[in-house]
Design a protein around this motif. Structure first.
Motif, mmCIF file in Angstrom:
data_model
loop_
_atom_site.group_PDB
_atom_site.id
_atom_site.type_symbol
_atom_site.label_atom_id
_atom_site.label_comp_id
_atom_site.label_asym_id
_atom_site.label_seq_id
_atom_site.Cartn_x
_atom_site.Cartn_y
_atom_site.Cartn_z
ATOM 1 N N ILE A 237 63.488 39.049 -31.666
ATOM 2 C CA ILE A 237 63.073 37.664 -31.463
ATOM 3 C C ILE A 237 64.339 36.840 -31.555
ATOM 4 O O ILE A 237 64.954 36.727 -32.615
ATOM 5 C CB ILE A 237 62.028 37.230 -32.498
ATOM 6 C CG1 ILE A 237 60.770 38.092 -32.338
ATOM 7 C CG2 ILE A 237 61.703 35.748 -32.345
ATOM 8 C CD1 ILE A 237 59.712 37.854 -33.380
ATOM 9 N N GLU A 238 64.759 36.319 -30.420
ATOM 10 C CA GLU A 238 66.062 35.678 -30.320
ATOM 11 C C GLU A 238 66.035 34.194 -30.641
ATOM 12 O O GLU A 238 67.016 33.660 -31.142
ATOM 13 C CB GLU A 238 66.630 35.905 -28.922
ATOM 14 C CG GLU A 238 66.825 37.376 -28.624
ATOM 15 C CD GLU A 238 67.047 37.687 -27.167
ATOM 16 O OE1 GLU A 238 67.020 36.775 -26.331
ATOM 17 O OE2 GLU A 238 67.247 38.877 -26.863
ATOM 18 N N ASN A 239 64.931 33.515 -30.328
ATOM 19 C CA ASN A 239 64.891 32.079 -30.538
ATOM 20 C C ASN A 239 63.444 31.618 -30.602
ATOM 21 O O ASN A 239 62.587 32.157 -29.923
ATOM 22 C CB ASN A 239 65.608 31.350 -29.398
ATOM 23 C CG ASN A 239 65.792 29.875 -29.661
ATOM 24 O OD1 ASN A 239 65.858 29.443 -30.809
ATOM 25 N ND2 ASN A 239 65.874 29.090 -28.607
ATOM 26 N N THR A 240 63.200 30.632 -31.440
ATOM 27 C CA THR A 240 61.898 29.985 -31.469
ATOM 28 C C THR A 240 62.126 28.479 -31.488
ATOM 29 O O THR A 240 63.021 27.984 -32.165
ATOM 30 C CB THR A 240 61.075 30.381 -32.713
ATOM 31 O OG1 THR A 240 61.794 30.035 -33.895
ATOM 32 C CG2 THR A 240 60.771 31.868 -32.713
ATOM 33 N N THR A 241 61.366 27.785 -30.695
ATOM 34 C CA THR A 241 61.368 26.331 -30.687
ATOM 35 C C THR A 241 59.917 25.899 -30.570
ATOM 36 O O THR A 241 59.035 26.727 -30.319
ATOM 37 C CB THR A 241 62.168 25.751 -29.494
ATOM 38 O OG1 THR A 241 61.592 26.226 -28.271
ATOM 39 C CG2 THR A 241 63.628 26.146 -29.545
ATOM 40 N N PHE A 242 59.671 24.612 -30.734
ATOM 41 C CA PHE A 242 58.314 24.132 -30.613
ATOM 42 C C PHE A 242 57.792 24.428 -29.208
ATOM 43 O O PHE A 242 58.345 23.950 -28.219
ATOM 44 C CB PHE A 242 58.235 22.620 -30.885
ATOM 45 C CG PHE A 242 56.839 22.099 -30.848
ATOM 46 C CD1 PHE A 242 55.987 22.296 -31.918
ATOM 47 C CD2 PHE A 242 56.365 21.445 -29.733
ATOM 48 C CE1 PHE A 242 54.687 21.831 -31.887
ATOM 49 C CE2 PHE A 242 55.056 20.974 -29.679
ATOM 50 C CZ PHE A 242 54.221 21.170 -30.767
ATOM 51 N N GLY A 243 56.781 25.272 -29.126
ATOM 52 C CA GLY A 243 56.161 25.580 -27.843
ATOM 53 C C GLY A 243 56.769 26.734 -27.076
ATOM 54 O O GLY A 243 56.348 27.022 -25.964
#
Length: 51
Positions: free
Chosen positions: A7-13
């Motif tokens: 999992i490289e990146n999480t942002t809102f949405g």
């Protein structure tokens, strides 16, 4: 031998898994398959994984 997902990146949405960005809720199956979450699939599921 199974290779771990990244999992490289999480942002809102959005979430990026192994270089692919998903702009909807996903379910990661035990097989490693990533699919769009449907309300019926996760009805009653209380477990949550925070990254």
């Amino acid at each position: 031998m199974k290779v771990a997902m990244r999992i490289e990146n999480t942002t809102f949405g959005a979430i990026t898994i192994d270089g692919k960005t998903y702009e909807h809720d996903v379910v990661i199956r035990l097989s490693g398959e990533v699919v769009k979450r449907t309300p019926l699939e996760t009805a009653g599921v209380q477990e949550r994984v925070d990254v």
